[in-house]
Design a protein around this motif. Sequence first.
Motif, PDB file in Angstrom:
ATOM      1  N   ASP A 105       0.853  -1.311   0.213  1.00 34.22           N
ATOM      2  CA  ASP A 105       0.098   0.131   0.171  1.00 34.22           C
ATOM      3  C   ASP A 105       0.865   1.222  -0.019  1.00 34.22           C
ATOM      4  O   ASP A 105       2.112   1.162   0.290  1.00 34.22           O
ATOM      5  CB  ASP A 105      -0.835   0.112   1.279  1.00 34.22           C
ATOM      6  N   ASP A 134      -3.121   3.069   2.307  1.00 30.79           N
ATOM      7  CA  ASP A 134      -4.100   2.979   1.295  1.00 30.79           C
ATOM      8  C   ASP A 134      -3.629   2.255  -0.297  1.00 30.79           C
ATOM      9  O   ASP A 134      -2.702   2.669  -0.736  1.00 30.79           O
ATOM     10  CB  ASP A 134      -4.478   4.460   0.651  1.00 30.79           C
ATOM     11  N   HIS A 135      -4.167   1.268  -0.561  1.00 26.63           N
ATOM     12  CA  HIS A 135      -4.077   0.369  -1.654  1.00 26.63           C
ATOM     13  C   HIS A 135      -3.886   1.174  -3.081  1.00 26.63           C
ATOM     14  O   HIS A 135      -3.411   0.953  -4.226  1.00 26.63           O
ATOM     15  CB  HIS A 135      -4.558  -0.690  -1.639  1.00 26.63           C
ATOM     16  N   TYR A 136      -4.904   2.402  -3.146  1.00 29.81           N
ATOM     17  CA  TYR A 136      -5.064   3.030  -4.201  1.00 29.81           C
ATOM     18  C   TYR A 136      -4.315   4.279  -4.346  1.00 29.81           C
ATOM     19  O   TYR A 136      -4.611   5.044  -5.445  1.00 29.81           O
ATOM     20  CB  TYR A 136      -6.683   3.315  -4.451  1.00 29.81           C
ATOM     21  N   GLY A 137      -3.523   4.481  -3.280  1.00 28.80           N
ATOM     22  CA  GLY A 137      -2.792   5.896  -3.473  1.00 28.80           C
ATOM     23  C   GLY A 137      -2.987   6.803  -2.501  1.00 28.80           C
ATOM     24  O   GLY A 137      -2.969   6.416  -1.279  1.00 28.80           O
ATOM     25  N   LYS A 140      -8.480   9.429   0.253  1.00 32.57           N
ATOM     26  CA  LYS A 140      -9.419  10.391  -0.156  1.00 32.57           C
ATOM     27  C   LYS A 140     -10.130  11.460   0.867  1.00 32.57           C
ATOM     28  O   LYS A 140     -10.201  12.607   0.754  1.00 32.57           O
ATOM     29  CB  LYS A 140     -10.764   9.828  -0.850  1.00 32.57           C
ATOM     30  N   LYS A 162      -9.249   0.930   7.517  1.00 30.97           N
ATOM     31  CA  LYS A 162      -9.046   1.352   6.118  1.00 30.97           C
ATOM     32  C   LYS A 162     -10.358   1.589   5.280  1.00 30.97           C
ATOM     33  O   LYS A 162     -11.320   1.086   5.384  1.00 30.97           O
ATOM     34  CB  LYS A 162      -8.347   0.107   5.553  1.00 30.97           C
ATOM     35  N   TYR A 163     -10.356   2.893   4.547  1.00 40.22           N
ATOM     36  CA  TYR A 163     -11.326   3.498   3.874  1.00 40.22           C
ATOM     37  C   TYR A 163     -12.423   3.720   4.478  1.00 40.22           C
ATOM     38  O   TYR A 163     -13.578   4.088   3.906  1.00 40.22           O
ATOM     39  CB  TYR A 163     -11.549   2.342   2.658  1.00 40.22           C
TER      40      TYR A 163
END
Length: 263
Positions: A105, A134-137, A140, A162-163
């Motif tokens: 991540d 965060d696995h997506y960067g 948010k 997470k998230y």
Amino acid sequence: MANNRLEFALARQTRTGEAPLLAIPRDVRGRTRMSNGVGNQSMRTSLMIAIAAAVSAMAPGFAFGAEKTPTAFVGSFVKIVSIECESGDATDAETGEAVVVLCMDALYQATYRVERVLEGKLVTDSEVTFNVADHYGFPKFAERKRALIFLDEHDGNYYHIKYQWVPAFRTSEGDFAQCGCEAEDENEDLQKAPESSPDCRLLSFSPAVTRDLTHSSQYVIDKLRTDLDYKIRGDRAECVRGILVEDVYKRLRPELMENINAR
């Protein structure tokens, strides 16, 4: 997995509070001896198995212990810094074993000003620093000025579940709320209009929560005209309904409890 002598863990997160990574014994870089008599297996297959298992282990809310409760707070952004995580050879701090580290991540450390505590030991008007993976960067929630954020605690360190977060805005009455009233329903009939949460109420946000319609298509504008959460005022759509963060948390808490206490 024991037969392959593959070990994986939230190594730095559980031991030093840095972040999740995958640690695999160095011997899988060549051939891995199988104790079940099947024979040799290539590094590629071994790594694929280990990575798949580690991703499962690093699901949101990976448990550090049993029967824990979340830390829930409304906070305003102070800063966020990236934590470097380099894949490559390393030595396990506990076993002394040579391992291959694979970063799964993007890793960050965020600091927020605590504005409202819904659950936990945080103190209003203080600052809290917590670790984020965060696995997506880039996470948010850190793109927002303010958010309702949920944390797990382990050995005095905080970790973002997470998230899990909700945009939060200040109201004219001094409360905090999300904009909009659509109730989340995993079994929602996509042919039906979304239903409003029973906790929905008319709200006045301060400052106003608006959407700029200057460059929006007529389709978007017409859709917002029928949306009870917004009122069109000139070239802006202003949010006029929402759900107080206390009611949002009441709805989300059972899922958060399940996440942080999962085994």
